[in-house]
Structures are given as structure tokens and as C-alpha cells.
Design an enzyme around this catalytic site. Structure first.
Site, PDB file in Angstrom:
ATOM      1  N   CYS A   2      -1.598  43.677  65.342  1.00  0.00           N
ATOM      2  CA  CYS A   2      -0.337  43.586  66.071  1.00  0.00           C
ATOM      3  C   CYS A   2       0.911  42.646  65.712  1.00  0.00           C
ATOM      4  O   CYS A   2       0.608  41.886  64.784  1.00  0.00           O
ATOM      5  CB  CYS A   2      -0.533  42.632  67.787  1.00  0.00           C
ATOM      6  N   ARG A  27       1.307  46.116  59.184  1.00  0.00           N
ATOM      7  CA  ARG A  27       0.264  45.726  59.663  1.00  0.00           C
ATOM      8  C   ARG A  27      -0.802  46.603  60.272  1.00  0.00           C
ATOM      9  O   ARG A  27      -1.782  46.456  60.703  1.00  0.00           O
ATOM     10  CB  ARG A  27       0.565  44.542  60.643  1.00  0.00           C
ATOM     11  N   TRP A  74      -1.613  46.964  68.282  1.00  0.00           N
ATOM     12  CA  TRP A  74      -2.951  47.618  67.415  1.00  0.00           C
ATOM     13  C   TRP A  74      -4.090  47.640  68.563  1.00  0.00           C
ATOM     14  O   TRP A  74      -4.532  46.455  69.024  1.00  0.00           O
ATOM     15  CB  TRP A  74      -3.393  47.118  66.226  1.00  0.00           C
ATOM     16  N   ASN A 100      -0.530  38.439  70.493  1.00  0.00           N
ATOM     17  CA  ASN A 100      -1.298  38.864  69.335  1.00  0.00           C
ATOM     18  C   ASN A 100      -2.377  38.179  69.637  1.00  0.00           C
ATOM     19  O   ASN A 100      -2.533  36.947  69.921  1.00  0.00           O
ATOM     20  CB  ASN A 100      -0.757  38.469  67.842  1.00  0.00           C
ATOM     21  N   GLY A 101      -3.664  38.724  69.413  1.00  0.00           N
ATOM     22  CA  GLY A 101      -4.880  37.916  69.470  1.00  0.00           C
ATOM     23  C   GLY A 101      -5.743  38.717  70.638  1.00  0.00           C
ATOM     24  O   GLY A 101      -5.330  39.658  70.920  1.00  0.00           O
ATOM     25  N   GLU A 483     -15.538  48.050  45.025  1.00  0.00           N
ATOM     26  CA  GLU A 483     -14.299  47.872  45.713  1.00  0.00           C
ATOM     27  C   GLU A 483     -13.363  49.426  45.436  1.00  0.00           C
ATOM     28  O   GLU A 483     -12.574  49.690  46.200  1.00  0.00           O
ATOM     29  CB  GLU A 483     -13.481  46.812  44.776  1.00  0.00           C
ATOM     30  N   LYS A 487     -11.558  51.269  48.318  1.00  0.00           N
ATOM     31  CA  LYS A 487     -10.079  51.803  47.983  1.00  0.00           C
ATOM     32  C   LYS A 487     -10.069  53.351  48.290  1.00  0.00           C
ATOM     33  O   LYS A 487      -9.112  53.828  48.942  1.00  0.00           O
ATOM     34  CB  LYS A 487      -9.680  51.380  46.665  1.00  0.00           C
ATOM     35  N   GLU A 490     -10.630  54.497  52.124  1.00  0.00           N
ATOM     36  CA  GLU A 490      -9.669  53.770  53.250  1.00  0.00           C
ATOM     37  C   GLU A 490      -8.265  54.629  52.857  1.00  0.00           C
ATOM     38  O   GLU A 490      -7.522  54.820  53.979  1.00  0.00           O
ATOM     39  CB  GLU A 490      -9.473  52.392  53.103  1.00  0.00           C
ATOM     40  N   HIS A 506     -33.345  55.950  44.837  1.00  0.00           N
ATOM     41  CA  HIS A 506     -34.339  55.529  45.820  1.00  0.00           C
ATOM     42  C   HIS A 506     -34.025  55.952  47.202  1.00  0.00           C
ATOM     43  O   HIS A 506     -34.261  55.565  48.151  1.00  0.00           O
ATOM     44  CB  HIS A 506     -34.354  53.862  45.918  1.00  0.00           C
ATOM     45  N   LYS A 603      -3.487  45.602  58.438  1.00  0.00           N
ATOM     46  CA  LYS A 603      -3.381  44.592  57.394  1.00  0.00           C
ATOM     47  C   LYS A 603      -3.688  43.462  58.297  1.00  0.00           C
ATOM     48  O   LYS A 603      -3.157  43.184  59.537  1.00  0.00           O
ATOM     49  CB  LYS A 603      -1.755  44.432  57.128  1.00  0.00           C
TER      50      LYS A 603
END
Ligand code: F6R
Length: 608
Positions: A2, A27, A74, A100-101, A483, A487, A490, A506, A603
């Protein structure tokens, strides 16, 4: 996650709020809204989906109010609908709030408020905030600071709040716990934001609100209060960031711009720590004596920051011969981590606000071990909570998928490892100088790769339709494929998996079929044959092989190869990740995805 903006001044708030919200779009969000003061109360306008929808709704509205708050949401509690979008209000718009939160005990409070006659129109915890503050407003004889303070004592969770009261026309109130909030100061106007880019266009002079603080903001003044309602003085901070860092500067997407900013981000980070070929950690507060006594290292982080931790484990172990453990911050906090004597806890975070990392850090602090943050955002919560902070100088990162911050974290970690090895007498002077030189050369070597962007674009176009990508590597190459895999998935939404090269057989090898893409990363000649053998095992089952190899390594089995410059294998991740980032970018572009704002992602993940 948010985003919050607020404005109070002499200009119409509408455009300022919309502009601020657009700077917070990166974000991640799924609905947006504003509340703008009018003569009798507020115009509250919200919409689902992109900010463009809200802009369209506001286009023909004559809103001239010079005070307002805005939000990009969000979704956490309840779906991304217009009802659940912020701002939320108590009945009659007495109290209007953006948040926010997460308020953890909101259900219990909601039940209590219902017994007092409050009714609720949304599924959100934020509506409960508006109504609880309204309740306390009545209890405190309409005293806003006392009401907010009572709210803060009553709730658990995290919040950054901007609040307007119907009867207090010339004021906006803010409060914070564990979610960032800044107040931008200007002549005859003041701004509120959850993140700097939202107000950078108007001012660079800001106050950072601390946990359990409140402020009353009017056109000409800002007064801060602690949780007891006592006035407190705060220091004004001048932000160094410039406007261009929040703009695309000719690049089609922030992700590509930030990939290209990596040499500069790394160079700045190195220069802040290396003088005359020696490493100085004075800025962090860490002394050589302190480092010489460290016997164990525990690294925590999330996502890419966790992958930096995995890479650094290999580097610390090799150079400083020290015991290193790495954990996801979200896991670390819910197990029983045993932090032995003389352990240094390192928390890695670009934003410095990731809820899981912050919680992990607090867990470590309970065990009273020294803590070091490798953090990009100055003044962020993690930067303020740790005992020592090593800032990466990557500048603001707008693209949701991290690139330059990841790279800057790596070099900050390499330099810390070299320094640790030096302080623990594990390397001699010649080796130390060579290692520092190797690190200093990284930015130029990345620039060489960036010039070959077209080659990777071509490669990406061959693989845009693959369904599965498997990435394998050994040792430090395993850390980089972790990584690379994150990347790719996503931003391209292609299913990818990263495996230690020897581990595929395996179980996971059963997924390999005709035309599965297997990417092998090989930067250590001593391990090359082993990884090639594992790649061959997949080729004989129909896989197409792409190798990311350092210059000294020759392949006879790969269908495609991208060669990166020669480098000390300890630092090879810094080079190998670059073509992987570029490939992720082009796969995303070719699939027509929203590169900078991939679906479902945000973000700075400020919720658990
Ligand atoms: C991936 C990505 C995330 C972050 C993670 C931690 O591209 O950006 O995985 O690395 O959410 O974020 P910070 O570093 O802000 O703690």
C-alpha cells in the site's frame, strides 16, 4: 504494498494526490482512492484496479479542496473491491483514514464496536481504525491526539496512518508503528507520504515519523507528539535522492534502467567502503576488534536478499573460515534459532521495511547478539533497529523485481567478508589486495555484459514459449541460479526451478521432457565437468541446454552459450546474474507482461 499520500496547502489537492499516488504505483496495488475536503466534509472517491480508473472518475469532478489524503491498496483483508479500498471512514465521515500495515486484533475490536452500535460496510481492518478513533474521540471530548494515542495503545499490529477529522478543517493527523511515514515540509504547504518518490517533486526536506509517534500537520506547521500526547522535537532531514532517479530516463521500463544502473550502484557502494585499496567500515560503526571476535554469522532476509545471503555464506566460509547459517527471515522467527556466543546477525534488505525481516531482527535482538543491517533505504525501520548499518548505495529501486539493490548487496557483503578475513588473520596482505582489486573490477565487467544486451534479447526470443525452465549450478553457482530462477518466474510468469546441479537426479529430473530448458551456470573450472555431466543427463532426456559460463570454461554440450568475463569465482554471481536479469526482462516484455509491476507482487512487503 500500500501507499499513502497527503497534502495540505493552498493548491487544489486533487492533482498533487494523484501525482503522488502515481509515484507509488511501483509498490504494487489493486485499488486506489482519495478523500478531499469540501465545504461540508469530504469527497471520497475510490476505484478498483489501476490508478487510471481513479483518474478517469476524478476527471470531470470539480474538486477544489486544498487538503486531502490518498491511498493505493494492496489487498490483505478482503478482496480488491471499491468498498474495501481506502480511504475509510467512521459514520458520517467524522473520521477519514488511510492506512498501511495490518491491525492484528481488528476482529475483536470490531465485535466490541458493534456492541456500541457501529456498523461496518467493508471487510477491512482499516474501517475498524476509523471507527475506533471515532469512538475514542467521543470518549476524550473530541481531542484528536488523545483519541489517536488511545487507539495506539489498544491495537496490535503495524500501521502508518493519515487521518482527517470532519470538524478539524485545517489539519491532517498522522501516526506510525512499524510502517514508514514521512512528512515533507515546504512554504505554506506540507506533504505526507509512505515513500519519498511520492513527494520528491515538491520537497526534499522531510521528517521521518518514528514508532509510536503522531503529528498534527497544517499548512504552516507540523507538531509532533509521543504516545503520551507530549510534544516532541524532531530533526529535519534533507533527502539526497534526485527526481531523475524516480523517472525512466529514456528506458522503456524501470527494470531495464535499473539493470543498466548496476555498474554505478556497485561502484558507489565500493567507493563508500574502499579507500586506497583498503576497506574501511568506520561509517558502519564496526571496529576491527569487534570483527576479530566474531565466531559465527547468521544471515536472514527474504527473496532476493535471502539469495544474497546464500552467496555470502560461500564467500564468508571460504575467506574467513567462519561458520555461517542463512535462513528465510519468515522461517527464522518461528523456529528456535540458537544464536551462539559471538554470533553476528546480518539482516539484508533493500527496503529496510520488510515485515518478516524486521520481525526476524527483533527475534535476534531478544537473544542479545550484535546485529548488522545491509540496507538500501536510509532511515528505514531495519536501518534504525540494527546496531550497525552498512548502506548499499544503489539509489531508489522502483521496479518490483530487484536488480541493482541485489548487486549492491553482494559487493557490500564481499567487502565485509574480506574485512572479516583480514581481522581474523585468515588472509595475508597480498591476497587481501588481490581480492579488493577483483571487487573493484566488477562494475567494468558488468558494463561489458550490458553492451551485449541484444544477444540476450535474441536468446530470450527463442525461449519465450517454454513451459518450464530448470536452472542448475554448484556451490556459488547454485546461489546465482536461485536468484536467476526467481527473477525469471516473477516477471515472465514461466515456471522455473533452481537446483543444486547434483540434486536434480534425486527426483526433479522426472519433470524433464522434450524441449524443457535447462540453464547451467558454471563459473568455477574445478566444478565444470561435474555440472556439465548433470546437464548432459537432462539433454539425453530431451532438454535444451543453455550455459552461462565464465570465459575460461568451454562447453561441447550446450545448445546455446553466453559467456561472461573472467572473474574470481567467489565473485562470479555479480556477473552471471546480469544476463539472467536481462533474459528475465525480455521474456517478460515478449510475453506482454507488466514488467515493473508483475501481477500479485509488491515492492517492500510490509505484511507477514
Ligand atoms: C525479488 C524481490 C523480493 C525482495 C524481497 C525482500 O525481485 O525483490 O524477493 O528481495 O521481498 O525485500 P527487501 O530487500 O526490501 O527486504
Amino acid at each position: 504494498m500500500c501507499g499513502i499520500v497527503g497534502y495540505i496547502g493552498n493548491k487544489p489537492a486533487k492533482d498533487i494526490l494523484l501525482n503522488g499516488l502515481s509515484k507509488l504505483e511501483y509498490r504494487g496495488y489493486d485499488s486506489a482512492g482519495v478523500a478531499i475536503r469540501n465545504e461540508n466534509g469530504f469527497d471520497i472517491i475510490k476505484s478498483k484496479g489501476k490508478l487510471e480508473n481513479l483518474k478517469n472518475k476524478l476527471k470531470d469532478k470539480n474538486l477544489f479542496g486544498t487538503c486531502g489524503i490518498g491511498h493505493t491498496r494492496w489487498a490483505t483483508h478482503g478482496e480488491p473491491t471499491e468498498f474495501n479500498a481506502h480511504p475509510h471512514n467512521s459514520y458520517n465521515e467524522n473520521v477519514v483514514v488511510v492506512h498501511n500495515g495490518i491491525i492484528e486484533n481488528y476482529l475483536e475490536i470490531k465485535e466490541k464496536l458493534v456492541t456500541y452500535g457501529y456498523t461496518f460496510y467493508s471487510q477491512t481492518d482499516t474501517e475498524v481504525i476509523a471507527k475506533l478513533i471515532d469512538f475514542y474521540l467521543n470518549e476524550t471530548n473530541q481531542n484528536p491526539i488523545q483519541a489517536i494515542s488511545k487507539f495506539m495503545l489498544r491495537v496490535t499490529g503495524s500501521y502508518a496512518l493519515a487521518i482527517m477529522f470532519k470538524n478539524l478543517k485545517d489539519e491532517i493527523y498522522v501516526a506510525r508503528k512499524d510502517s514508514p511515514l514521512i512528512i515533507g515540509i515546504c512554504n505554506n504547504e506540507n506533504f505526507i507520504a509512505s515513500d519519498v518518490p511520492a513527494i520528491l517533486r515538491y520537497t526534499k526536506d522531510v521528517y521521518y515519523l518514528d514508532n509510536y509517534q503522531m503529528a498534527k500537520i497544517s499548512t504552516n506547521s507540523t507538531i509532533f507528539y509521543n504516545i503520551d500526547g507530549m510534544e516532541v522535537k524532531k530533526k529535519l532531514t534533507h533527502i539526497q535522492m534526485d527526481l531523475s532517479s524516480a523517472e525512466k530516463n529514456g528506458f522503456e521500463h524501470f527494470m531495464l534502467k535499473e539493470i543498466h544502473e548496476q555498474p554505478e550502484a556497485i561502484e558507489k557502494t565500493i567507493k563508500s567502503l574502499v579507500k586506497n585499496e583498503d576497506i574501511f567500515l568506520d561509517r558502519t560503526g564496526i571496529t576491527n576488534d569487534f570483527l576479530s571476535k566474531i565466531e559465527n554469522i547468521f544471515i536472514i532476509g527474504c527473496g532476493s536478499a535471502y539469495h544474497v545471503g546464500i552467496t555470502l555464506k560461500y564467500v564468508f566460509e571460504k575467506l574467513a573460515n567462519i561458520n555461517v547459517q542463512v535462513d528465510f527471515a519468515s522461517e527464522f522467527r518461528y523456529r528456535n534459532p540458537v544464536l551462539l556466543k559471538n554470533t553476528l546477525l546480518i539482516v539484508i534488505s533493500q527496503s529496510g521495511e520488510t515485515a518478516d525481516s524486521l520481525a526476524g531482527l527483533k527475534e535476534a535482538k531478544k537473544q542479545k547478539v550484535p546485529t548488522l543491517g545491509i540496507v538500501n533505504v536510509v532511515g528505514s525501520s531495519i536501518a534504525r533497529e540494527v546496531d550497525y548499518v552498512l548502506y548499499t548505495l544503489a539509489g531508489p529501486e522502483i521496479s518490483v523485481a530487484t536488480t541493482k539493490a541485489y548487486s549492491a548487496q553482494l559487493v557490500a557483503g564481499y567487502l565485509l567478508a574480506i574485512k572479516l578475513a583480514e581481522c581474523k588473520n585468515k588472509i595475508n596482505q597480498i591476497t587481501r589486495k588481490e581480492l579488493i582489486k577483483d571487487v573493484i573490477e566488477i562494475p567494468d565487467k558488468i558494463s561489458v555484459i550490458l553492451k551485449r544486451q541484444n544477444e540476450i534479447q535474441m536468446l530470450s526470443s527463442k525461449f519465450v514459449n517454454v513451459k518450464n525452465i530448470f536452472l542448475i549450478g554448484r556451490n556459488i553457482d547454485y546461489a546465482v541460479v536461485l536468484e536467476g530462477s526467481l527473477k525469471m518466474k516473477e516477471v515472465s510468469y514461466i515456471h522455473t526451478e533452481a537446483y543444486p546441479a547434483g540434486e536434480l537426479k534425486h527426483g526433479t529430473i522426472s519433470l524433464i521432457e522434450n524441449n524443457s530448458l535447462v540453464i547451467g551456470s558454471i563459473s568455477n573450472i574445478n566444478l565444470a565437468e561435474k555440472t556439465f555431466s548433470n546437464m548432459l543427463e537432462t539433454k539425453s532426456r530431451g532438454a535444451i541446454l543453455l550455459g552461462f559460463l565464465t570465459k575460461d570454461i568451454r562447453s561441447t554440450i550446450c545448445d546455446y552459450v553466453f559467456e561472461v568475463p573472467q572473474i574470481n569465482p567467489l565473485f562470479a554471481n555479480s556477473l552471471v546474474i546480469v544476463p539472467m536479469q536481462i533474459m528475465s526482462y525480455y521474456l517478460s516484455v515478449l510475453k506482454g507482461n507488466d514488467v515493473d509491476k508483475p501481477r500479485n507482487l509488491a515492492k517492500s512487503v510490509t505484511v507477514e
